[in-house]
Design a protein around this motif. Structure first.
Motif, PDB file in Angstrom:
ATOM      1  N   GLN A  33       1.355   8.564 -15.756  1.00 53.76           N
ATOM      2  CA  GLN A  33       2.631   9.145 -15.557  1.00 53.76           C
ATOM      3  C   GLN A  33       2.959   9.254 -13.969  1.00 53.76           C
ATOM      4  OE1 GLN A  33       3.839  11.402 -18.709  1.00 53.76           O
ATOM      5  NE2 GLN A  33       3.012   9.686 -20.134  1.00 53.76           N
ATOM      6  N   THR A  34       2.413   9.664 -13.552  1.00 51.65           N
ATOM      7  CA  THR A  34       2.705  10.189 -11.463  1.00 51.65           C
ATOM      8  C   THR A  34       1.296   9.876 -10.565  1.00 51.65           C
ATOM      9  OG1 THR A  34       1.850  12.223 -12.158  1.00 51.65           O
ATOM     10  CG2 THR A  34       3.641  12.429 -12.936  1.00 51.65           C
ATOM     11  N   PRO A  35       1.549  10.198 -10.032  1.00 54.56           N
ATOM     12  CA  PRO A  35       0.189   9.637  -8.717  1.00 54.56           C
ATOM     13  C   PRO A  35      -0.286  10.421  -9.217  1.00 54.56           C
ATOM     14  CG  PRO A  35       2.253  10.026  -7.508  1.00 54.56           C
ATOM     15  CD  PRO A  35       2.676  10.086  -9.048  1.00 54.56           C
ATOM     16  N   PHE A  36      -0.962  11.861  -9.358  1.00 57.04           N
ATOM     17  CA  PHE A  36      -1.171  13.314  -9.866  1.00 57.04           C
ATOM     18  C   PHE A  36      -2.187  12.867 -10.639  1.00 57.04           C
ATOM     19  CE2 PHE A  36      -2.049  17.239 -10.625  1.00 57.04           C
ATOM     20  CZ  PHE A  36      -3.388  18.268  -9.542  1.00 57.04           C
ATOM     21  N   GLU A  37      -1.481  12.619 -11.453  1.00 57.32           N
ATOM     22  CA  GLU A  37      -2.295  12.268 -12.913  1.00 57.32           C
ATOM     23  C   GLU A  37      -3.474  10.886 -12.495  1.00 57.32           C
ATOM     24  OE1 GLU A  37       0.177  11.709 -16.142  1.00 57.32           O
ATOM     25  OE2 GLU A  37      -1.197  10.596 -17.603  1.00 57.32           O
ATOM     26  N   VAL A  38      -3.224  10.114 -12.224  1.00 59.44           N
ATOM     27  CA  VAL A  38      -3.708   9.156 -11.249  1.00 59.44           C
ATOM     28  C   VAL A  38      -4.939   9.602 -10.789  1.00 59.44           C
ATOM     29  CG1 VAL A  38      -4.481   7.504  -9.102  1.00 59.44           C
ATOM     30  CG2 VAL A  38      -2.090   7.485 -11.169  1.00 59.44           C
ATOM     31  N   GLY A  64       0.087  22.198 -19.868  1.00 63.01           N
ATOM     32  CA  GLY A  64       1.014  22.094 -18.430  1.00 63.01           C
ATOM     33  C   GLY A  64      -0.158  22.738 -17.693  1.00 63.01           C
ATOM     34  N   ALA A  65      -1.458  21.304 -17.382  1.00 59.35           N
ATOM     35  CA  ALA A  65      -1.697  21.556 -16.242  1.00 59.35           C
ATOM     36  C   ALA A  65      -1.295  19.973 -15.504  1.00 59.35           C
ATOM     37  CB  ALA A  65      -3.370  21.594 -16.446  1.00 59.35           C
ATOM     38  N   LEU A  66      -0.968  19.199 -15.656  1.00 62.44           N
ATOM     39  CA  LEU A  66      -1.097  17.710 -14.656  1.00 62.44           C
ATOM     40  C   LEU A  66       0.100  18.350 -13.818  1.00 62.44           C
ATOM     41  CD1 LEU A  66      -0.522  15.013 -17.809  1.00 62.44           C
ATOM     42  CD2 LEU A  66      -2.680  15.772 -16.588  1.00 62.44           C
ATOM     43  N   ASP A 138     -11.551   5.604  -2.951  1.00 64.51           N
ATOM     44  CA  ASP A 138     -10.751   3.670  -2.911  1.00 64.51           C
ATOM     45  C   ASP A 138      -9.779   4.079  -4.259  1.00 64.51           C
ATOM     46  OD1 ASP A 138     -11.564   3.400  -0.679  1.00 64.51           O
ATOM     47  OD2 ASP A 138     -13.330   1.818  -1.637  1.00 64.51           O
ATOM     48  N   ALA A 139     -10.600   4.586  -5.504  1.00 58.50           N
ATOM     49  CA  ALA A 139      -8.987   4.598  -6.545  1.00 58.50           C
ATOM     50  C   ALA A 139      -8.267   6.002  -6.883  1.00 58.50           C
ATOM     51  CB  ALA A 139      -9.884   5.517  -7.678  1.00 58.50           C
ATOM     52  N   ILE A 140      -8.003   6.605  -6.031  1.00 59.04           N
ATOM     53  CA  ILE A 140      -7.306   7.067  -5.224  1.00 59.04           C
ATOM     54  C   ILE A 140      -6.161   7.224  -4.019  1.00 59.04           C
ATOM     55  CG2 ILE A 140      -6.674   9.520  -4.131  1.00 59.04           C
ATOM     56  CD1 ILE A 140      -8.958  10.618  -5.969  1.00 59.04           C
ATOM     57  N   LEU A 141      -7.315   5.609  -2.834  1.00 62.30           N
ATOM     58  CA  LEU A 141      -5.480   5.123  -2.366  1.00 62.30           C
ATOM     59  C   LEU A 141      -5.332   4.458  -2.500  1.00 62.30           C
ATOM     60  CD1 LEU A 141      -8.877   5.350   0.554  1.00 62.30           C
ATOM     61  CD2 LEU A 141      -6.612   6.476   1.459  1.00 62.30           C
ATOM     62  N   LEU A 142      -5.969   3.776  -3.456  1.00 59.41           N
ATOM     63  CA  LEU A 142      -4.949   2.531  -3.851  1.00 59.41           C
ATOM     64  C   LEU A 142      -4.072   2.554  -5.176  1.00 59.41           C
ATOM     65  CD1 LEU A 142      -4.383  -0.786  -3.933  1.00 59.41           C
ATOM     66  CD2 LEU A 142      -6.278  -0.960  -5.606  1.00 59.41           C
ATOM     67  N   TYR A 143      -4.773   3.338  -5.889  1.00 58.53           N
ATOM     68  CA  TYR A 143      -3.510   3.953  -7.272  1.00 58.53           C
ATOM     69  C   TYR A 143      -2.775   5.432  -6.465  1.00 58.53           C
ATOM     70  CZ  TYR A 143      -5.821   0.005  -9.177  1.00 58.53           C
ATOM     71  OH  TYR A 143      -5.995  -1.325  -9.757  1.00 58.53           O
TER      72      TYR A 143
END
Ligand code: SF4
Length: 235
Positions: A33-38, A64-66, A138-143
């Protein structure tokens, strides 16, 4: 008679994308749902099935840690317990806290500020973190950060190996060769579309991997089966 040119491995990979897209449609990745969750998912999915990651993310959501602040406020032992379902929790928990610490100290706690850094420098910074290999970076960079970098994984390694797209065949250390081949496959597409293509292609490779190209190849009915003729294999 006019000789038909054999397509290059990159051209074949580009066609594989089209066949998979036609067969499976849009994949809507990454499931978050959010980039941080990615970012959390990219760490948690290492050596783990996504179903297990979902259980860890559900625990984090309940605690509450997302969010950056939510995760940061958790004691290490609590974080380890919450992410236990996705395995390797004693290694993944400190790795996640190291990411959060880097984000806080060097980028003001902002993923937007992190995303604004140049791709190459950012990749090096991520790779310098504990628990971050090329696939996670790369997953963090892309998604999460929307940089146009390809992501390779075990499914793509199997496909490239079975279709003889790389010489020598990509082994465990063949990651960079796989991402370079993917980069070449989409090199003729407009640069502005690269992030979208890389996003979709990785998701499609996972889809065909799960449906057909696991530890044992089930080529019958696979959208990529016709490509096997180019390497003299039957479908
Ligand atoms: S299952 Fe067979 S046809 Fe499908 S990707 Fe794997 S090797 Fe190729």
């Amino acid at each position: 008679m006019k000789k038909v040119r054999k397509p290059s491995p990159a051209e074949r990979l580009r066609r594989m994308h089209d066949r998979l897209a036609a067969a499976y449609g849009p994949q809507h990745w990454w499931p978050a749902q959010t980039p941080f969750e990615v970012v959390l998912g990219a760490y948690l999915t290492q050596n783990t099935a996504w179903k297990a990651v979902e259980r860890s993310l559900a625990n984090l959501r309940e605690a509450g840690a997302l969010t950056l602040d939510g995760l940061w406020s958790l004691p290490l032992v609590d974080l380890q317990e919450l992410i236990r379902p996705s395995g390797f929790h004693s290694r993944k928990a400190p790795a996640l806290l190291a990411f959060v610490s880097m984000l806080d100290e060097e980028f003001g706690g902002s993923l937007e500020t992190l995303a604004a850094a140049p791709t190459a420098a950012l990749r090096q910074r991520l790779l310098a973190l504990p628990g971050v290999g090329p696939e996670t970076a790369d997953a963090i960079l892309l998604y999460a950060l929307h940089h146009p970098v390809p992501v390779a994984d075990e499914y793509l390694r199997r496909i490239a190996g079975r279709h003889q797209l790389l010489t020598p065949q990509p082994g465990r250390k063949g990651y960079e060769a796989l991402v370079e081949l993917t980069r070449q496959a989409f090199a003729s597409d407009p640069p502005a579309s690269h992030a979208r293509f890389f996003n979709e292609f990785h998701a499609l490779a996972v889809a065909v991997g799960k449906a057909h190209c696991g530890r044992t190849a089930r080529c019958e009915g696979c959208p990529l089966a016709s490509d096997l003729r180019l390497v003299g294999k039957s479908e």
